[in-house]
Scaffold this motif. Structure first.
Motif, PDB file in Angstrom:
ATOM      1  N   SER A  66       0.840  -1.205   0.000  1.00 38.33           N
ATOM      2  CA  SER A  66       0.000   0.000   0.000  1.00 38.33           C
ATOM      3  C   SER A  66       0.869   1.247   0.000  1.00 38.33           C
ATOM      4  O   SER A  66       2.008   1.228   0.470  1.00 38.33           O
ATOM      5  N   GLU A  67       0.306   2.314  -0.560  1.00 38.08           N
ATOM      6  CA  GLU A  67       0.986   3.602  -0.505  1.00 38.08           C
ATOM      7  C   GLU A  67       0.784   4.213   0.877  1.00 38.08           C
ATOM      8  O   GLU A  67      -0.298   4.100   1.454  1.00 38.08           O
ATOM      9  N   ARG A  68       1.815   4.851   1.395  1.00 37.51           N
ATOM     10  CA  ARG A  68       1.725   5.473   2.719  1.00 37.51           C
ATOM     11  C   ARG A  68       2.399   6.835   2.674  1.00 37.51           C
ATOM     12  O   ARG A  68       3.519   6.958   2.182  1.00 37.51           O
ATOM     13  N   GLY A  69       1.740   7.833   3.153  1.00 37.95           N
ATOM     14  CA  GLY A  69       2.379   9.134   3.257  1.00 37.95           C
ATOM     15  C   GLY A  69       3.525   9.086   4.260  1.00 37.95           C
ATOM     16  O   GLY A  69       3.414   8.446   5.316  1.00 37.95           O
ATOM     17  N   ALA A 106       5.115  -3.072   1.831  1.00 37.39           N
ATOM     18  CA  ALA A 106       4.588  -4.326   2.356  1.00 37.39           C
ATOM     19  C   ALA A 106       4.392  -4.181   3.866  1.00 37.39           C
ATOM     20  O   ALA A 106       4.830  -3.194   4.475  1.00 37.39           O
ATOM     21  N   ASP A 107       3.749  -5.185   4.481  1.00 33.00           N
ATOM     22  CA  ASP A 107       3.490  -5.123   5.923  1.00 33.00           C
ATOM     23  C   ASP A 107       4.777  -5.012   6.730  1.00 33.00           C
ATOM     24  O   ASP A 107       4.789  -4.404   7.813  1.00 33.00           O
ATOM     25  N   ASP A 108       5.869  -5.602   6.217  1.00 31.23           N
ATOM     26  CA  ASP A 108       7.142  -5.550   6.941  1.00 31.23           C
ATOM     27  C   ASP A 108       7.961  -4.309   6.617  1.00 31.23           C
ATOM     28  O   ASP A 108       9.095  -4.164   7.062  1.00 31.23           O
TER      29      ASP A 108
END
Length: 304
Positions: free
Chosen positions: A80-83, A180-182
């Motif tokens: 996912s994209e995250r700011g 990714a989650d990690d």
């Protein structure tokens, strides 16, 4: 910039990019981008990769009403994209950007690609802007003189001695990277890549923070400092490469200004028209590193 489609099969997801007919008109320049992605993948950088068809071809030719349009199927960047809103994320992104620069130093291609020169970033941009500011000729004259100040400031610091190499071209950190989650990153959208000054490439990260955090300069500087710490843990830019970043921030904003004004697809949007021009002129009149030069420009215009 392009038409982008999500392709879902029972087994996988892909992204299908159809390049605009008035944007990427050469198969060679697209092949350059794809070869760079494959080079980075071979060197341990996680990127969205081109997918070949049954004949082994990555670039497809589509007959559209406006003529030939090129298209490429890419692997899907999972995550996912995250700011970027923390020093840890900023530091990690800085390391990732430095890794792209480091691993692309050995890249070679026989295909052509627009280099991110001052002629391209400044002169051609002004040519693109002028028809859209004919009704504001004095503002455009001011913009030309501020742009000349940018170029003079860059030349003062000896651009020929600065770090030149492959640039991603759009490393703002808000999109174009999937987490990714990690926390592992997959990079994508190298549509603006090419040879240029690495200071210009990292200036986009700085510009994006200024746009979003202009109201909070302390947080802006914390994130920028963390980004540089991460970058410098992988590769060391020269002293002048860092000094020139604030000027390249303004150059990048100028190039984006021109990109929006000349793009017929966004006519009438918030990135077009007099309010948009007002916003950008306010930015250029207040570039901290150019305040002395801008003062001279404004005095000259007032005396005319």
């Amino acid at each position: 910039m392009n038409d982008t489609y999500l392709v879902v099969t029972p087994e996988e997801k892909y992204v299908f990019r159809v390049y605009r007919g008035d944007w990427r008109t050469s198969e060679s320049e697209i092949t350059f981008e794809l070869e760079l992605l494959e080079h980075l993948d071979r060197n341990g950088i996680s990127v969205s990769l081109p997918v070949s068809d049954k004949q082994g071809e990555s670039v497809q030719k589509l007959q559209a009403p406006e003529g030939i349009r090129y298209a490429v199927l890419f692997t899907f960047a999972e995550g996912s994209e995250r700011g970027i809103d923390s020093e840890g994320m900023s530091r990690g992104f800085g390391r990732a950007v430095a890794e792209i620069h480091l691993k692309s130093d050995s890249f070679q291609s026989t295909h052509s690609r627009q280099e991110l020169t001052l002629d391209y970033l400044i002169h051609q941009t002004l040519d693109a802007i002028q028809p859209h500011m004919e009704h504001r000729s004095q503002d455009f004259e001011e913009l030309k003189q501020i742009a000349a100040s940018m170029e003079a400031k860059l030349q003062e610091l000896d651009l020929n001695a600065m770090d030149w190499g492959i640039c991603h071209g759009d490393l703002h950190g808000n999109t174009n990277v999937s987490y990714a989650d990690d926390g592992a990153m997959t990079h994508y959208d190298f549509d603006l890549c090419g040879y240029g000054w690495r200071a210009y490439d990292i200036a986009e990260f700085r510009l994006a923070r200024e746009v979003r955090l202009g109201h909070d300069p302390a947080q802006l500087e914390r994130l920028w400092s963390a980004f540089l710490q991460g970058y410098q843990s992988v590769r060391k830019p020269g002293e002048n490469d860092l000094k020139v970043v604030p000027v390249f921030v303004a150059v990048r904003q100028l190039w984006l200004f021109g990109l929006c004004l000349k793009d017929p697809h966004i006519n009438g949007s918030i990135d077009y028209g007099d309010d948009f021009i007002d916003e950008k002129m306010h930015f250029f009149r207040n570039v901290p590193v150019l305040q002395k030069e801008i003062g001279v420009v404004q005095d000259n215009l007032d005396s005319q």
